[in-house]
Enzyme design. Sequence first.
Site, PDB file in Angstrom:
ATOM      1  N   GLU A 127    -111.751   8.047   1.568  1.00  0.00           N
ATOM      2  CA  GLU A 127    -112.649   9.100   2.063  1.00  0.00           C
ATOM      3  C   GLU A 127    -113.976   8.532   2.560  1.00  0.00           C
ATOM      4  OE1 GLU A 127    -111.083   8.905  -0.884  1.00  0.00           O
ATOM      5  OE2 GLU A 127    -110.954  10.861  -1.854  1.00  0.00           O
ATOM      6  N   HIS A 141    -113.236   3.547  -0.957  1.00  0.00           N
ATOM      7  CA  HIS A 141    -112.198   4.574  -1.048  1.00  0.00           C
ATOM      8  C   HIS A 141    -111.900   5.099   0.364  1.00  0.00           C
ATOM      9  CE1 HIS A 141    -112.618   5.787  -5.585  1.00  0.00           C
ATOM     10  NE2 HIS A 141    -112.488   4.486  -5.411  1.00  0.00           N
ATOM     11  N   CYS A 178    -116.577  10.418  -3.962  1.00  0.00           N
ATOM     12  CA  CYS A 178    -116.138  10.903  -2.646  1.00  0.00           C
ATOM     13  C   CYS A 178    -116.496  12.373  -2.447  1.00  0.00           C
ATOM     14  CB  CYS A 178    -114.643  10.652  -2.483  1.00  0.00           C
ATOM     15  SG  CYS A 178    -114.292   8.878  -2.410  1.00  0.00           S
ATOM     16  N   CYS A 197    -112.513  11.716  -5.895  1.00  0.00           N
ATOM     17  CA  CYS A 197    -113.269  11.457  -7.126  1.00  0.00           C
ATOM     18  C   CYS A 197    -114.702  11.980  -6.929  1.00  0.00           C
ATOM     19  CB  CYS A 197    -113.289   9.954  -7.421  1.00  0.00           C
ATOM     20  SG  CYS A 197    -114.311   9.003  -6.267  1.00  0.00           S
TER      21      CYS A 197
END
Lengths: 147, 147
Positions: free
Chosen positions: A57, A55, A88, A85
């Site tokens: 992040e 992801h 993260c 999410c």
Amino acid sequence: MERYSDEYWMYEALKQAEIAFEEGEIPVGAVIVVRDRIIARAYNQTEKLTDVTAHAEILAITAASNALGAKYLSECKLYVTLEPCLMCAGACFWAQLGELHYGSADPHRGYSRIPQSLLHPKTKVSSGLLADESKNLLQAFFKNLRN
Amino acid sequence: MERYSDEYWMYEALKQAEIAFEEGEIPVGAVIVVRDRIIARAYNQTEKLTDVTAHAEILAITAASNALGAKYLSECKLYVTLEPCLMCAGACFWAQLGELHYGSADPHRGYSRIPQSLLHPKTKVSSGLLADESKNLLQAFFKNLRN
């Protein structure tokens, strides 16, 4: 005094999301800023890297720690176009992130659907910056996918 | 029929935790198994990599996806010596992990302190395998750190 606004940095995150879009990735982008300087730029690369942990992040936090030579990002501001999410948010917790700014909310997968506070108590949070731009990009992506 | 028991694989995870211990990392180890074969071994490397995201589970998931050439690990079993944190539980969710087996519980940082189910609905979970061995290693690590 800081020269640039939060919106300025969120535009930089949005540029990363646009790269993701062009590359066929779910369009989420992030930048990490410290003292008026971007030290990490990243976008979601779960397809390209065949890795669900890639992801924006997570990639940004890894890159920022590498740039600073430090595990903790308490002086840093993370700008990300979509609400993080749980994975993260957990990474933001461990990094003791200074500030989290996210654009559009993610009612299905966002960390804030969990009532308990998952972030580090020191992390300041804002949301909604360029939320429409972020949402439009995501909607265009999923519309393309369906067609 | 599978030739090896869950305990056998957890011993392999414990060996990874012991390597972490020797290298001055918080001793948590993991392996990922598919059809009686280890496809990923990892231990916590947050210090060596200066990266809070470098937990054993995250490194193992990335390595397993790389080994399989697939993002989803629904055929895989993850053995990890300590209960995953929220970040790692979130990664297990995204990976649609088949089975999660963890050793000792982590009442402070473990994902199960959140009442909502954070894992993928398809993920089967067991806990407690070699829990004492895992806990003893963690306690020895933190005792050394204090002295």
